[in-house]
Scaffold this motif. Structure first.
Motif, mmCIF file in Angstrom:
data_model
loop_
_atom_site.group_PDB
_atom_site.id
_atom_site.type_symbol
_atom_site.label_atom_id
_atom_site.label_comp_id
_atom_site.label_asym_id
_atom_site.label_seq_id
_atom_site.Cartn_x
_atom_site.Cartn_y
_atom_site.Cartn_z
ATOM 1 N N PRO A 84 37.242 56.362 -0.940
ATOM 2 C CA PRO A 84 38.562 56.868 -0.527
ATOM 3 C C PRO A 84 38.882 58.243 -1.109
ATOM 4 O O PRO A 84 39.853 58.870 -0.686
ATOM 5 N N ASP A 85 38.055 58.727 -2.047
ATOM 6 C CA ASP A 85 38.269 60.047 -2.643
ATOM 7 C C ASP A 85 37.511 61.145 -1.905
ATOM 8 O O ASP A 85 37.642 62.329 -2.239
ATOM 9 N N LEU A 86 36.710 60.796 -0.898
ATOM 10 C CA LEU A 86 35.888 61.781 -0.195
ATOM 11 C C LEU A 86 36.752 62.719 0.646
ATOM 12 O O LEU A 86 37.589 62.275 1.433
ATOM 13 N N ILE A 87 36.524 64.016 0.493
ATOM 14 C CA ILE A 87 37.215 65.033 1.301
ATOM 15 C C ILE A 87 36.301 65.418 2.453
ATOM 16 O O ILE A 87 35.140 65.791 2.239
ATOM 17 N N ILE A 88 36.805 65.334 3.666
ATOM 18 C CA ILE A 88 36.040 65.715 4.859
ATOM 19 C C ILE A 88 36.712 66.925 5.498
ATOM 20 O O ILE A 88 37.928 66.926 5.697
ATOM 21 N N VAL A 89 35.923 67.937 5.799
ATOM 22 C CA VAL A 89 36.421 69.099 6.541
ATOM 23 C C VAL A 89 35.624 69.173 7.834
ATOM 24 O O VAL A 89 34.397 69.315 7.809
ATOM 25 N N THR A 90 36.296 69.039 8.964
ATOM 26 C CA THR A 90 35.616 69.050 10.259
ATOM 27 C C THR A 90 36.086 70.232 11.101
ATOM 28 O O THR A 90 37.289 70.447 11.269
ATOM 29 N N ASP A 91 35.124 71.010 11.577
ATOM 30 C CA ASP A 91 35.388 72.143 12.462
ATOM 31 C C ASP A 91 35.112 71.666 13.882
ATOM 32 O O ASP A 91 33.959 71.441 14.257
ATOM 33 N N ASP A 92 36.170 71.537 14.675
ATOM 34 C CA ASP A 92 36.059 70.925 16.008
ATOM 35 C C ASP A 92 36.273 71.929 17.139
ATOM 36 O O ASP A 92 36.785 71.581 18.206
ATOM 37 N N VAL A 93 35.842 73.167 16.932
ATOM 38 C CA VAL A 93 36.116 74.221 17.907
ATOM 39 C C VAL A 93 35.526 73.903 19.286
ATOM 40 O O VAL A 93 36.087 74.305 20.310
ATOM 41 N N TYR A 94 34.418 73.168 19.330
ATOM 42 C CA TYR A 94 33.779 72.879 20.619
ATOM 43 C C TYR A 94 34.205 71.534 21.208
ATOM 44 O O TYR A 94 33.679 71.110 22.237
ATOM 45 N N GLY A 95 35.151 70.856 20.565
ATOM 46 C CA GLY A 95 35.545 69.525 21.000
ATOM 47 C C GLY A 95 36.053 69.468 22.420
ATOM 48 O O GLY A 95 35.845 68.469 23.128
ATOM 49 N N THR A 96 36.715 70.520 22.885
ATOM 50 C CA THR A 96 37.291 70.516 24.233
ATOM 51 C C THR A 96 36.233 70.602 25.323
ATOM 52 O O THR A 96 36.543 70.387 26.496
ATOM 53 N N PHE A 97 34.982 70.915 24.962
ATOM 54 C CA PHE A 97 33.916 70.987 25.963
ATOM 55 C C PHE A 97 33.170 69.658 26.118
ATOM 56 O O PHE A 97 32.315 69.538 26.990
ATOM 57 N N ALA A 98 33.455 68.696 25.248
ATOM 58 C CA ALA A 98 32.710 67.431 25.260
ATOM 59 C C ALA A 98 33.498 66.342 25.985
ATOM 60 O O ALA A 98 34.724 66.275 25.890
ATOM 61 N N ASP A 99 32.779 65.495 26.703
ATOM 62 C CA ASP A 99 33.418 64.347 27.345
ATOM 63 C C ASP A 99 33.811 63.318 26.285
ATOM 64 O O ASP A 99 33.058 63.052 25.342
ATOM 65 N N ASP A 100 34.983 62.726 26.463
ATOM 66 C CA ASP A 100 35.442 61.613 25.613
ATOM 67 C C ASP A 100 35.370 61.951 24.131
ATOM 68 O O ASP A 100 34.937 61.143 23.305
ATOM 69 N N PHE A 101 35.819 63.151 23.787
ATOM 70 C CA PHE A 101 35.696 63.589 22.391
ATOM 71 C C PHE A 101 36.732 62.921 21.497
ATOM 72 O O PHE A 101 37.887 62.759 21.880
ATOM 73 N N ARG A 102 36.279 62.538 20.298
ATOM 74 C CA ARG A 102 37.169 62.071 19.240
ATOM 75 C C ARG A 102 36.771 62.763 17.944
ATOM 76 O O ARG A 102 35.612 62.751 17.551
ATOM 77 N N SER A 103 37.742 63.346 17.303
ATOM 78 C CA SER A 103 37.508 64.006 16.024
ATOM 79 C C SER A 103 37.415 62.982 14.899
ATOM 80 O O SER A 103 37.994 61.886 14.987
ATOM 81 N N ILE A 104 36.726 63.339 13.830
ATOM 82 C CA ILE A 104 36.750 62.507 12.624
ATOM 83 C C ILE A 104 38.189 62.361 12.142
ATOM 84 O O ILE A 104 38.562 61.341 11.561
#
Length: 543
Positions: free
Chosen positions: A280-300
């Motif tokens: 629960p202490d893990l820090i996640i940084v996700t760059d989702d700039v291309y997410g809008t080009f993918a079908d059925d996209f879900r971000s972390i």
């Protein structure tokens, strides 16, 4: 005299984006030949309607400003007034109803008023003042209505509208790269990462994301979370399980990936969610700039919102790299604020001093607000924030996408990119990759796989042992005018080249495929001559 391609070793340690300049120099060296630069991912398409709306909104704003001091002939205007602004705007729309962009503005106002329930006059006042750039960004983190609209868009695209919007905070800034720079700097300043900590990075990845943690500023130990090309560039469970190591403080990932251009699978997302339960202490940084080009996209962020910092840029989808438009999103109940509260008292006291000019309650200052202050070295926090005209254009981009109920713009872009990819591989003479969840924004041309398909495994082994594949890229640039970037610059372990499918036209990608096939034919002829065997026709031929 040696060719520049023969001197490749001197460029081996350059970032692929610096190397690109050398390749462009070679590719453009012959006046009679057109250069085809498939190196950088700047799209050659853009969204026109929200830009037309932006410029028409600017005309309204300038005219509305002039009303205040209309008795002066020297071109002096005043600040827009909220009283009556909706009626004045409606009159402007009627008077200019046939001008491109005006109908879009009418629909946009209707959407925020009738679908989002925002006050039309307050929204208009913010946009009118914002496009004029006549005041500091207030609040500095993001304009009030701009945050509501962009958040609505962001959660629609990144989370499928499944998250309550009120739980997410946004910080508007100068694109995704600025976001990553600011995030790492604030993590360091607040003691959430320290020299010697481990930073996990999803590989392959955008090159600077490998370079940043290694800088003297951070001195982090990198842990590679390697995607498997044989599994459609997904992260195997055993790779993701590296995140269970408590020494790993942060996980940085691009999703969909760059350069494989594949979104993380539902199984991968679910596995990360299970890891977060244990970490629960893990820090996640996700760059989702291309997410809008993918079908059925879900971000972390949609799966693990309390542990994830979401970075999004408008640059690729709307063709606005020059606008420098991005946001950072954090959940109001997040791991960063919990980590700040758990810092040792001496460190809290040091941070009390750092942020004392902002608030008497530094302990209650959220990480995202520290991020804003740190972006202006704290002392200049009162002048922080993305310029207001930029925020207005961001709002109009977001509304353009939100009002496109049939996803016509998105569908057109997806079709455009896929056709370009098919043209490249068709004329190269091999089958295009069929990775599930691909955005088709980039393609990784697996050189060993391509020549194996064309001429068999024996030739492929010969080529990979006889010729440095990066030298091949220099030869390709010098002899054909085609610019591709080496895959190993993105931490791709296989001999490969990254081609952007976003910045050239379809016939040009076909020309790239033809040029690459001719290069393969040349090497195959050398192989046959060396081995004293008869050349055979390619095993795989263009359809």
């Amino acid at each position: 005299m040696s060719s520049p391609a023969d001197d490749f070793q001197q460029y081996r340690h350059l970032s692929p984006f610096e190397l690109k300049d050398q390749l462009i120099r070679l590719a453009s060296g012959r006046a009679q030949r057109a250069m085809l630069d498939a190196g950088r991912g700047n799209p050659n398409f853009l969204a026109t309607l929200p830009r037309q709306g932006f410029f028409q909104l600017g005309m309204f704003a300038a005219a509305d400003s002039a009303l205040t001091f209309s008795y002066m002939a020297e071109g002096v205007g005043g600040l827009p007034r909220r009283e009556g602004i909706e009626a004045r705007f409606e009159a402007f729309l009627v008077a200019n109803k046939d001008v491109p962009g005006v109908a879009f503005l009418r629909r946009a106002l209707s959407y925020v008023r009738d679908q989002m329930g925002l006050q039309a006059d307050a929204f208009l006042l913010e946009l009118t003042s914002g496009i004029l750039g006549c005041d500091y960004p207030t609040p500095p983190r993001m304009l009030r209505y701009a945050e509501k609209v962009v958040r609505h868009y962001l959660l629609h695209e990144m989370a499928g509208g499944t998250m309550p919007e009120s739980t997410t905070d946004l910080f508007a800034l100068e694109g995704g790269t600025a976001a990553i720079s600011y995030i790492f700097a604030s993590l360091r300043e607040n003691g959430l990462i320290r020299p010697g900590d481990k930073a996990a990075i999803g590989m392959p990845v955008f090159t600077p994301y490998v370079e940043i943690p290694e800088l003297r500023d951070y001195q982090l130990q990198e842990v590679a979370i390697n995607a498997d090309p044989e599994a459609g560039w997904q992260y195997p469970p055993e790779e993701l399980d590296k995140l269970l190591d408590p020494a790993v403080k942060i996980f940085l990932v691009v999703n969909p990936s760059n350069p494989p251009s594949v979104r993380m699978s539902d199984a991968g997302l679910a596995h990360i969610a299970e890891i977060v339960k244990k970490r629960p202490d893990l820090i996640i940084v996700t760059d989702d700039v291309y997410g809008t080009f993918a079908d059925d996209f879900r971000s972390i962020y949609a799966i693990c919102p309390h542990n994830t910092v979401l970075v999004y840029s408008f640059s690729k989808y709307f063709g606005s790299t020059g606008w420098r438009l991005g946001v950072v999103a954090t959940h109001q109940n997040n791991v960063l604020d919990r980590a700040l509260a758990a810092l040792p008292e001496p460190e809290k006291q040091e941070l009390d001093k750092r942020y004392a000019s902002l608030t008497p309650d530094v302990r209650g200052l959220k990480f995202i607000d520290r991020l804003v202050a740190d972006s202006r070295t704290v002392a200049l926090n009162h002048t922080a924030g993305l310029s207001t005209p930029q925020q207005v254009q961001m709002v109009l981009f977001a509304l353009f996408a939100l009002m496109d109920g049939r996803d016509a713009y998105k569908t057109a872009l997806k079709r455009l990119l896929h056709r370009r990819e098919l043209a490249l591989y068709r004329d190269l003479g091999v089958k295009a990759p069929e990775d599930e969840g691909s955005t088709h924004y980039y393609t990784l041309i697996d050189l060993a796989n391509v020549v194996t398909q064309l001429y068999g495994r024996r030739f492929a082994r010969w080529l990979m042992t006889k010729v440095d594949y990066q030298t091949i890229l220099f030869r390709i640039a010098e002899e054909t005018g085609v610019v591709l970037l080496p895959g190993d610059g993105f931490a791709v372990k296989r001999p490969s080249a990254r081609a952007s499918l976003a910045n050239l036209n379809e016939y040009q990608y076909a020309a790239i495929g033809t040029a690459l096939r001719r290069m393969a034919e040349e090497y195959y002829a050398r192989y046959c001559a060396e081995k004293g065997i008869k050349a055979e026709a390619p095993l795989s031929v263009p359809h």
